[in-house]
Design a protein around this motif. Sequence first.
Motif, PDB file in Angstrom:
ATOM      1  N   ARG A 243       0.831  -1.193   0.000  1.00 45.35           N
ATOM      2  CA  ARG A 243       0.000   0.000   0.000  1.00 45.35           C
ATOM      3  C   ARG A 243       0.873   1.252   0.000  1.00 45.35           C
ATOM      4  NH1 ARG A 243      -3.879  -1.276   4.970  1.00 45.35           N
ATOM      5  NH2 ARG A 243      -2.025  -2.447   5.626  1.00 45.35           N
ATOM      6  N   GLY A 244       0.377   2.289  -0.601  1.00 40.66           N
ATOM      7  CA  GLY A 244       1.112   3.541  -0.679  1.00 40.66           C
ATOM      8  C   GLY A 244       1.119   4.285   0.644  1.00 40.66           C
ATOM      9  N   THR A 245       2.130   5.104   0.850  1.00 45.95           N
ATOM     10  CA  THR A 245       2.249   5.932   2.050  1.00 45.95           C
ATOM     11  C   THR A 245       2.555   7.363   1.635  1.00 45.95           C
ATOM     12  OG1 THR A 245       4.628   5.537   2.312  1.00 45.95           O
ATOM     13  CG2 THR A 245       3.129   3.983   3.392  1.00 45.95           C
ATOM     14  N   ALA A 246       2.373   8.295   2.580  1.00 47.14           N
ATOM     15  CA  ALA A 246       2.693   9.703   2.340  1.00 47.14           C
ATOM     16  C   ALA A 246       3.102  10.343   3.652  1.00 47.14           C
ATOM     17  CB  ALA A 246       1.503  10.432   1.736  1.00 47.14           C
ATOM     18  N   ILE A 247       4.107  11.229   3.586  1.00 48.66           N
ATOM     19  CA  ILE A 247       4.521  12.015   4.749  1.00 48.66           C
ATOM     20  C   ILE A 247       3.940  13.409   4.578  1.00 48.66           C
ATOM     21  CG2 ILE A 247       6.470  12.999   6.011  1.00 48.66           C
ATOM     22  CD1 ILE A 247       8.121  10.598   5.129  1.00 48.66           C
ATOM     23  N   THR A 248       3.070  13.773   5.477  1.00 51.97           N
ATOM     24  CA  THR A 248       2.368  15.053   5.381  1.00 51.97           C
ATOM     25  C   THR A 248       2.776  15.978   6.525  1.00 51.97           C
ATOM     26  OG1 THR A 248       0.484  14.219   6.657  1.00 51.97           O
ATOM     27  CG2 THR A 248       0.404  13.939   4.268  1.00 51.97           C
ATOM     28  N   GLY A 249       2.630  17.275   6.273  1.00 52.91           N
ATOM     29  CA  GLY A 249       2.850  18.275   7.317  1.00 52.91           C
ATOM     30  C   GLY A 249       4.265  18.370   7.821  1.00 52.91           C
ATOM     31  N   PHE A 250       5.247  17.928   7.037  1.00 50.44           N
ATOM     32  CA  PHE A 250       6.628  18.008   7.527  1.00 50.44           C
ATOM     33  C   PHE A 250       7.059  19.469   7.630  1.00 50.44           C
ATOM     34  CE2 PHE A 250      11.212  18.295   6.656  1.00 50.44           C
ATOM     35  CZ  PHE A 250      11.682  17.622   7.771  1.00 50.44           C
ATOM     36  N   ASP A 251       7.706  19.796   8.748  1.00 58.68           N
ATOM     37  CA  ASP A 251       8.125  21.174   8.985  1.00 58.68           C
ATOM     38  C   ASP A 251       9.405  21.180   9.810  1.00 58.68           C
ATOM     39  OD1 ASP A 251       8.012  23.940   8.891  1.00 58.68           O
ATOM     40  OD2 ASP A 251       6.787  24.087  10.711  1.00 58.68           O
ATOM     41  N   ALA A 252      10.334  22.062   9.425  1.00 66.92           N
ATOM     42  CA  ALA A 252      11.572  22.282  10.185  1.00 66.92           C
ATOM     43  C   ALA A 252      11.496  23.689  10.770  1.00 66.92           C
ATOM     44  CB  ALA A 252      12.790  22.136   9.278  1.00 66.92           C
ATOM     45  N   THR A 253      11.591  23.816  12.074  1.00 68.37           N
ATOM     46  CA  THR A 253      11.474  25.116  12.752  1.00 68.37           C
ATOM     47  C   THR A 253      12.592  25.270  13.787  1.00 68.37           C
ATOM     48  OG1 THR A 253       9.962  24.139  14.373  1.00 68.37           O
ATOM     49  CG2 THR A 253       8.985  25.208  12.460  1.00 68.37           C
ATOM     50  N   PRO A 254      12.984  26.528  14.137  1.00 67.40           N
ATOM     51  CA  PRO A 254      12.501  27.789  13.563  1.00 67.40           C
ATOM     52  C   PRO A 254      13.200  28.096  12.244  1.00 67.40           C
ATOM     53  CG  PRO A 254      14.120  28.225  15.239  1.00 67.40           C
ATOM     54  CD  PRO A 254      13.945  26.745  15.230  1.00 67.40           C
ATOM     55  N   GLU A 255      12.728  29.119  11.561  1.00 67.14           N
ATOM     56  CA  GLU A 255      13.338  29.534  10.296  1.00 67.14           C
ATOM     57  C   GLU A 255      13.184  31.054  10.156  1.00 67.14           C
ATOM     58  OE1 GLU A 255      14.668  30.524   6.765  1.00 67.14           O
ATOM     59  OE2 GLU A 255      12.507  30.731   6.954  1.00 67.14           O
ATOM     60  N   PRO A 256      14.275  31.811  10.082  1.00 68.49           N
ATOM     61  CA  PRO A 256      15.662  31.329  10.116  1.00 68.49           C
ATOM     62  C   PRO A 256      16.055  30.862  11.514  1.00 68.49           C
ATOM     63  CG  PRO A 256      15.623  33.706  10.149  1.00 68.49           C
ATOM     64  CD  PRO A 256      14.185  33.279   9.962  1.00 68.49           C
ATOM     65  N   VAL A 257      17.227  30.218  11.576  1.00 67.43           N
ATOM     66  CA  VAL A 257      17.700  29.687  12.844  1.00 67.43           C
ATOM     67  C   VAL A 257      19.162  30.070  13.017  1.00 67.43           C
ATOM     68  CG1 VAL A 257      18.374  27.478  11.812  1.00 67.43           C
ATOM     69  CG2 VAL A 257      17.848  27.588  14.250  1.00 67.43           C
ATOM     70  N   ASP A 258      19.545  30.310  14.265  1.00 60.32           N
ATOM     71  CA  ASP A 258      20.937  30.630  14.543  1.00 60.32           C
ATOM     72  C   ASP A 258      21.819  29.408  14.330  1.00 60.32           C
ATOM     73  OD1 ASP A 258      20.305  33.198  15.232  1.00 60.32           O
ATOM     74  OD2 ASP A 258      20.268  32.827  17.399  1.00 60.32           O
ATOM     75  N   LYS A 259      22.992  29.638  13.805  1.00 55.84           N
ATOM     76  CA  LYS A 259      23.953  28.549  13.649  1.00 55.84           C
ATOM     77  C   LYS A 259      24.285  27.973  15.012  1.00 55.84           C
ATOM     78  CE  LYS A 259      28.390  27.379  11.558  1.00 55.84           C
ATOM     79  NZ  LYS A 259      29.530  27.857  10.767  1.00 55.84           N
ATOM     80  N   GLY A 260      24.219  26.652  15.108  1.00 57.71           N
ATOM     81  CA  GLY A 260      24.472  25.976  16.369  1.00 57.71           C
ATOM     82  C   GLY A 260      23.245  25.783  17.215  1.00 57.71           C
ATOM     83  N   ALA A 261      22.135  26.419  16.832  1.00 55.73           N
ATOM     84  CA  ALA A 261      20.904  26.249  17.594  1.00 55.73           C
ATOM     85  C   ALA A 261      20.214  24.948  17.194  1.00 55.73           C
ATOM     86  CB  ALA A 261      19.978  27.442  17.369  1.00 55.73           C
ATOM     87  N   VAL A 262      19.173  24.619  17.932  1.00 54.55           N
ATOM     88  CA  VAL A 262      18.462  23.363  17.695  1.00 54.55           C
ATOM     89  C   VAL A 262      17.324  23.581  16.708  1.00 54.55           C
ATOM     90  CG1 VAL A 262      17.061  21.549  18.740  1.00 54.55           C
ATOM     91  CG2 VAL A 262      19.058  22.437  19.945  1.00 54.55           C
ATOM     92  N   LEU A 263      17.288  22.744  15.680  1.00 59.24           N
ATOM     93  CA  LEU A 263      16.172  22.684  14.750  1.00 59.24           C
ATOM     94  C   LEU A 263      15.256  21.536  15.157  1.00 59.24           C
ATOM     95  CD1 LEU A 263      17.546  23.174  11.118  1.00 59.24           C
ATOM     96  CD2 LEU A 263      15.676  24.431  12.181  1.00 59.24           C
ATOM     97  N   ARG A 264      13.967  21.789  15.100  1.00 50.45           N
ATOM     98  CA  ARG A 264      13.001  20.754  15.443  1.00 50.45           C
ATOM     99  C   ARG A 264      12.191  20.373  14.206  1.00 50.45           C
ATOM    100  NH1 ARG A 264      13.734  23.866  19.887  1.00 50.45           N
ATOM    101  NH2 ARG A 264      14.080  22.723  21.845  1.00 50.45           N
ATOM    102  N   PHE A 265      11.921  19.065  14.066  1.00 44.27           N
ATOM    103  CA  PHE A 265      11.214  18.549  12.900  1.00 44.27           C
ATOM    104  C   PHE A 265       9.998  17.760  13.370  1.00 44.27           C
ATOM    105  CE2 PHE A 265      15.831  18.182  12.479  1.00 44.27           C
ATOM    106  CZ  PHE A 265      16.077  19.142  11.506  1.00 44.27           C
ATOM    107  N   ASP A 266       8.910  17.902  12.643  1.00 43.03           N
ATOM    108  CA  ASP A 266       7.749  17.058  12.920  1.00 43.03           C
ATOM    109  C   ASP A 266       6.960  16.849  11.638  1.00 43.03           C
ATOM    110  OD1 ASP A 266       6.408  19.424  12.525  1.00 43.03           O
ATOM    111  OD2 ASP A 266       5.759  19.650  14.592  1.00 43.03           O
ATOM    112  N   GLY A 267       6.089  15.872  11.704  1.00 43.77           N
ATOM    113  CA  GLY A 267       5.271  15.524  10.546  1.00 43.77           C
ATOM    114  C   GLY A 267       4.448  14.292  10.857  1.00 43.77           C
ATOM    115  N   SER A 268       3.781  13.748   9.823  1.00 42.78           N
ATOM    116  CA  SER A 268       2.911  12.597  10.018  1.00 42.78           C
ATOM    117  C   SER A 268       3.087  11.625   8.852  1.00 42.78           C
ATOM    118  CB  SER A 268       1.454  13.045  10.108  1.00 42.78           C
ATOM    119  OG  SER A 268       0.586  11.940  10.274  1.00 42.78           O
ATOM    120  N   LEU A 269       3.200  10.339   9.183  1.00 45.30           N
ATOM    121  CA  LEU A 269       3.271   9.274   8.170  1.00 45.30           C
ATOM    122  C   LEU A 269       1.895   8.641   8.072  1.00 45.30           C
ATOM    123  CD1 LEU A 269       4.862   7.401   6.253  1.00 45.30           C
ATOM    124  CD2 LEU A 269       5.379   5.971   8.244  1.00 45.30           C
TER     125      LEU A 269
END
Length: 456
Positions: A243-269
């Motif tokens: 069966r087919g799948t899809a990744i929806t709502g993927f987002d990387a935050t914050p943007e812009p981001v300071d170098k060395g800071a933490v990026l957070r990712f979320d989404g749904s499979l």
Amino acid sequence: MLQRIRTAAIVLAMGAGGLVMAPAASAASAASATAAPAISKVSVSPGSPIVVFDKAVTATFSFTTKDAGSTELQLKPPGVSAGSPVTLTAKPFGQWTKWTGTRAFEAKDAGTWSVLALAHGSGSSGEKSVTGTFEVRKALDTKIVDFDADPDQVSRGDALKVSGTLLADGKGYAGQSVTITFREQGTDAYRHVAEATTGAGGGFAARVAADATGWWRAEFGGNGQAAASVSDTDRVDVRVRDRGTAITGFDATPEPVDKGAVLRFDGSLRSGGHGLPGQRVAVQFKARGSDRWEYVTSDVTGRHGRFAASATAAGSGWWRAVYRGTRGFDGSASQADWVRVVQPTPPPVEKADTRVVAFNAYPEPVKRGKYLKVKGLLQIDDEGTWEGYAGKVALYFKPAHSRSWQYVKTTWSSDSGKLSTKVKAWKSGSWKLVFAGDDDTWGDTGRADYVRVVKR
């Protein structure tokens, strides 16, 4: 192996020339004693060649005479100087008389036989003879070898290639029809699926659709010259199409981001409109100006198919989530999300420097699958004096010949700064400890330590 008893009906070829034969029984002729006898050619049924399969074949020999006082019929096998008489029966045939005799032939009788028929006139009316030849053959022994249905595991509806080679007496048997049959799992009967014709070397191939798990085989039904045969079977497992799948709502935050800071990712499979739980989703990064996606981190989806992860922002580029797929589900990838990384604003308060020292990964070399011990020391600069510091330190690994560091695990140093942990080693490569810093300290990356992994 299927066996049949068949014969080929081919017109008997008759030749000239006399043979030395022993006398045989005769029947009286109604013809005049003064007329010279007449005799026809000898016919054989079934015709030449007489093909013998696994049972003896009885052939009938017949000829007609006119004005004959007596007759003889003799058969001479190959390599024998004298023929053997055949018992004849007579039957009126208009003005002629029809003479009939039979003989059984086995496989050991194979070869070219000679036949002699004699018609003796009454009194001094003379004698007439006819000669000929016929062939006895042993049926060709056939075998189907190298039968294969490929691939051995497919999705329902996919194409299979079935192939093999038909041999007759050990040689390729060309121009023959081979039937491809199939028996579905849970049933007893094979059903016809396709036909294939053998080529010059006896090889054959066909493409068929795989609709169910079961066994495939090839069958040769035989012919007037060759026996039937059946190949070995080959099982093919058919699974329901993924069966087919899809990744929806993927987002990387914050943007812009300071170098060395933490990026957070979320989404749904998701699959079929529903979240897909318990599946690992990887987060990949492609730096600006690069054409390579590199693995950074991953997470396992929750009960509703959602995932979340984080990573340190090192440079501007694209981020995406990738699902490799599993049994029953196709893989998929999210749309890429661009994140711009900027130089951080200087902190409003001073932070203390830190360092990661005394790092060691051992033993070296280490056996594959065994634990590798890691130790080190996290220190803080306290007005010119290096002292132990308690902090969260991450362990990273870079496989040999790779340019990418992979996050492995996190550990904590004690108040004295000492830290130790262990991890299983699977590949040769370099290890390092990274302290990201905290509200009071700057981060630091320790030196790398290369460890070679050997087989057991």
